[in-house]
Design a protein around this motif. Structure first.
Motif, PDB file in Angstrom:
ATOM      1  N   GLY A 154       1.102  -1.103   0.005  1.00 14.41           N
ATOM      2  CA  GLY A 154       0.516   0.000   0.083  1.00 14.41           C
ATOM      3  C   GLY A 154       0.623   1.310   0.220  1.00 14.41           C
ATOM      4  N   PHE A 155       1.891   0.662   0.375  1.00 12.00           N
ATOM      5  CA  PHE A 155       2.824   2.612   1.120  1.00 12.00           C
ATOM      6  C   PHE A 155       4.096   2.114   0.278  1.00 12.00           C
ATOM      7  N   ASP A 156       5.116   3.561  -0.019  1.00 12.66           N
ATOM      8  CA  ASP A 156       6.485   3.487  -0.193  1.00 12.66           C
ATOM      9  C   ASP A 156       6.625   3.937   1.437  1.00 12.66           C
ATOM     10  N   PHE A 157       7.599   3.776   2.554  1.00 12.64           N
ATOM     11  CA  PHE A 157       7.382   4.513   3.895  1.00 12.64           C
ATOM     12  C   PHE A 157       8.579   4.138   4.415  1.00 12.64           C
ATOM     13  N   ALA A 158       8.679   4.685   5.346  1.00 13.23           N
ATOM     14  CA  ALA A 158      10.187   5.020   6.351  1.00 13.23           C
ATOM     15  C   ALA A 158       9.434   5.503   7.582  1.00 13.23           C
ATOM     16  N   PHE A 159      10.239   4.400   8.522  1.00 16.91           N
ATOM     17  CA  PHE A 159       9.907   4.777   9.786  1.00 16.91           C
ATOM     18  C   PHE A 159      11.135   5.187  10.440  1.00 16.91           C
ATOM     19  N   THR A 160      10.744   6.635  11.219  1.00 18.50           N
ATOM     20  CA  THR A 160      11.969   6.871  11.619  1.00 18.50           C
ATOM     21  C   THR A 160      11.838   7.386  13.342  1.00 18.50           C
ATOM     22  N   ARG A 180       3.804   7.127   0.956  1.00 17.06           N
ATOM     23  CA  ARG A 180       3.264   7.958   0.348  1.00 17.06           C
ATOM     24  C   ARG A 180       2.325   6.469  -0.738  1.00 17.06           C
ATOM     25  N   HIS A 181       1.093   6.372  -0.343  1.00 16.49           N
ATOM     26  CA  HIS A 181      -0.046   5.974  -0.743  1.00 16.49           C
ATOM     27  C   HIS A 181       0.245   5.413  -2.415  1.00 16.49           C
ATOM     28  N   ARG A 182       1.009   4.292  -2.736  1.00 18.53           N
ATOM     29  CA  ARG A 182       0.661   4.255  -4.194  1.00 18.53           C
ATOM     30  C   ARG A 182      -0.094   2.853  -4.506  1.00 18.53           C
ATOM     31  N   GLY A 183      -0.450   2.167  -3.674  1.00 19.41           N
ATOM     32  CA  GLY A 183      -0.870   0.172  -4.338  1.00 19.41           C
ATOM     33  C   GLY A 183      -2.693   0.494  -2.932  1.00 19.41           C
ATOM     34  N   ARG A 193      -1.657  10.038  -2.105  1.00 13.03           N
ATOM     35  CA  ARG A 193      -1.288  11.185  -1.416  1.00 13.03           C
ATOM     36  C   ARG A 193       0.057  10.707  -0.129  1.00 13.03           C
ATOM     37  N   LYS A 194       0.414  12.237  -0.035  1.00 13.13           N
ATOM     38  CA  LYS A 194       1.286  11.837   1.715  1.00 13.13           C
ATOM     39  C   LYS A 194       0.720  11.738   2.416  1.00 13.13           C
ATOM     40  N   VAL A 195       1.219  10.811   3.475  1.00 16.79           N
ATOM     41  CA  VAL A 195       0.158  10.852   4.664  1.00 16.79           C
ATOM     42  C   VAL A 195       1.658  10.664   5.960  1.00 16.79           C
ATOM     43  N   ALA A 196       0.999  10.445   6.633  1.00 14.40           N
ATOM     44  CA  ALA A 196       2.730  10.407   7.962  1.00 14.40           C
ATOM     45  C   ALA A 196       1.131  10.091   9.438  1.00 14.40           C
ATOM     46  N   MET A 197       2.232   9.012  10.119  1.00  9.77           N
ATOM     47  CA  MET A 197       0.935   9.584  11.690  1.00  9.77           C
ATOM     48  C   MET A 197       2.301   8.817  12.229  1.00  9.77           C
ATOM     49  N   THR A 198       2.226   9.400  13.712  1.00 10.90           N
ATOM     50  CA  THR A 198       2.685   8.927  15.166  1.00 10.90           C
ATOM     51  C   THR A 198       2.262   7.353  15.801  1.00 10.90           C
ATOM     52  N   GLY A 199       3.705   6.691  16.761  1.00  9.88           N
ATOM     53  CA  GLY A 199       3.095   5.569  17.385  1.00  9.88           C
ATOM     54  C   GLY A 199       4.351   5.471  18.359  1.00  9.88           C
ATOM     55  N   THR A 200       3.795   4.008  20.070  1.00  2.00           N
ATOM     56  CA  THR A 200       4.965   3.836  20.171  1.00  2.00           C
ATOM     57  C   THR A 200       4.723   2.048  20.434  1.00  2.00           C
ATOM     58  N   THR A 201       5.028   1.264  20.284  1.00  2.00           N
ATOM     59  CA  THR A 201       5.450  -0.132  20.600  1.00  2.00           C
ATOM     60  C   THR A 201       6.163  -1.140  21.527  1.00  2.00           C
ATOM     61  N   VAL A 202       6.204  -1.144  21.943  1.00  3.85           N
ATOM     62  CA  VAL A 202       6.721  -2.413  23.136  1.00  3.85           C
ATOM     63  C   VAL A 202       6.942  -3.028  22.515  1.00  3.85           C
ATOM     64  N   GLN A 226      -7.116  10.678   6.755  1.00  3.42           N
ATOM     65  CA  GLN A 226      -5.654  11.411   5.356  1.00  3.42           C
ATOM     66  C   GLN A 226      -5.804  10.649   3.961  1.00  3.42           C
ATOM     67  N   LEU A 227      -6.179   9.635   3.923  1.00  2.00           N
ATOM     68  CA  LEU A 227      -6.646   9.055   2.980  1.00  2.00           C
ATOM     69  C   LEU A 227      -7.824   9.445   2.020  1.00  2.00           C
ATOM     70  N   GLY A 228      -8.687  10.345   2.981  1.00  2.00           N
ATOM     71  CA  GLY A 228     -10.258  10.633   2.724  1.00  2.00           C
ATOM     72  C   GLY A 228     -10.553   9.179   2.745  1.00  2.00           C
ATOM     73  N   ALA A 229     -10.680   8.181   4.082  1.00  2.00           N
ATOM     74  CA  ALA A 229     -11.956   6.910   4.230  1.00  2.00           C
ATOM     75  C   ALA A 229     -12.803   8.113   4.443  1.00  2.00           C
ATOM     76  N   LEU A 230     -12.996   8.365   5.695  1.00  2.00           N
ATOM     77  CA  LEU A 230     -13.222   9.509   6.401  1.00  2.00           C
ATOM     78  C   LEU A 230     -14.594  10.238   5.512  1.00  2.00           C
ATOM     79  N   ASP A 231     -13.466  10.430   4.559  1.00  2.00           N
ATOM     80  CA  ASP A 231     -14.604  11.668   3.563  1.00  2.00           C
ATOM     81  C   ASP A 231     -16.411  11.416   3.709  1.00  2.00           C
ATOM     82  N   GLU A 232     -16.921  11.020   3.250  1.00  2.00           N
ATOM     83  CA  GLU A 232     -18.178  10.232   3.029  1.00  2.00           C
ATOM     84  C   GLU A 232     -19.074  10.103   4.969  1.00  2.00           C
ATOM     85  N   LEU A 233     -18.469   9.656   5.354  1.00  2.00           N
ATOM     86  CA  LEU A 233     -18.896   9.882   6.992  1.00  2.00           C
ATOM     87  C   LEU A 233     -18.819  11.551   7.294  1.00  2.00           C
ATOM     88  N   GLU A 234     -18.393  11.903   6.882  1.00  2.00           N
ATOM     89  CA  GLU A 234     -18.367  14.031   7.192  1.00  2.00           C
ATOM     90  C   GLU A 234     -19.323  14.512   6.741  1.00  2.00           C
TER      91      GLU A 234
END
Length: 235
Positions: A154-160, A180-183, A193-202, A226-234
């Motif tokens: 689904g994405f070209d992505f990288a973690f920091t 980047r959402h490529r698939g 679309r270029k997308v971003a998020m944050t998280g925490t993993t133990v 960010q992917l537009g999946a919630l647009d219809e709900l709004e």
């Protein structure tokens, strides 16, 4: 399994030994397999030195010892010692920094295209992946690779890696993710679309340093927005 060798010796010619070790490091550049080396000097006896050398494994240490430069330098080192050096060979059975390094390698391995790379060097065979967004538990190497394939397709992505806290067999990592959402992803066609998020993993690490279990928390709802999946709900 990480391997450590302790070399214990006595010498009053430390400056000469230091230069000898510099020579060995230069001659074996690109060939030696040691990942870290520390020399300690006894506070109560300045002639007593202990070198601590770390290798990725015992096999890598043996490969290092078979280098012709190592054999030659060792003979010269013995000539500088007041008595024959002694060696202690240790398999590392616990190292909190080793766990943190394994987690960092894991995050570096996740990005890419197509079939995920082998993960047997990083994860235990029965790795347990906890994600509140998954309807079913993800247990085992194959299941984890299928989970990862969804994201790689689904994405070209990288973690920091932003922060890490280690305690015992646990490594808590705060991370950021950019892609980047490529698939297709969860039924959503590629948007570019270029997308971003944050998280925490133990992560829970096994005695050999491999990751045995992981608990993920991240802003999946924000990603879907960010992917537009919630647009219809709004509307």
């Amino acid at each position: 399994m990480t391997f450590v060798q302790l070399i214990d010796c006595k010498t009053s010619r430390f400056d000469e030994m230091n230069r000898l070790l510099d020579t060995w490091a230069e001659q074996t550049r690109g060939k030696r397999t040691a990942t870290h080396s520390v020399i300690g000097q006894d506070r109560s006896d300045a002639s007593h030195l202990v070198e601590i050398v770390e290798f990725p494994s015992y096999e890598e240490a043996m490969r290092n010892s078979r280098l012709p430069e190592t054999a030659r330098i060792f003979r010269e080192m013995v000539s500088l010692c007041e008595e024959a050096p002694t060696f202690t060979d240790l398999d590392v059975v616990r190292d909190e920094q080793l766990n943190a390094a394994a987690v960092r390698r894991f995050f570096e391995t996740l990005p890419g295209e197509g079939e995920p790379p082998p993960l047997d060097g990083l994860l235990t065979e029965d790795h347990h992946h906890h994600d509140p967004a998954d309807a079913q538990e993800v247990i085992g190497m194959d299941a984890m690779r299928r989970e990862l394939r969804v994201w790689r397709d689904g994405f070209d992505f990288a973690f920091t890696v932003e922060d890490q806290i280690c305690e015992g067999d646990r490594v808590c990592t705060r991370w950021s993710w950019n892609g980047r959402h490529r698939g297709e992803f969860l039924g959503i066609a590629a948007t570019g679309r270029k997308v971003a998020m944050t998280g925490t993993t133990v992560f829970r690490c096994a005695e050999d340093g491999k990751i045995a279990e992981s608990w993920w928390q991240y802003d999946r709802l924000g990603l879907m927005a960010q992917l537009g999946a919630l647009d219809e709900l709004e509307t």
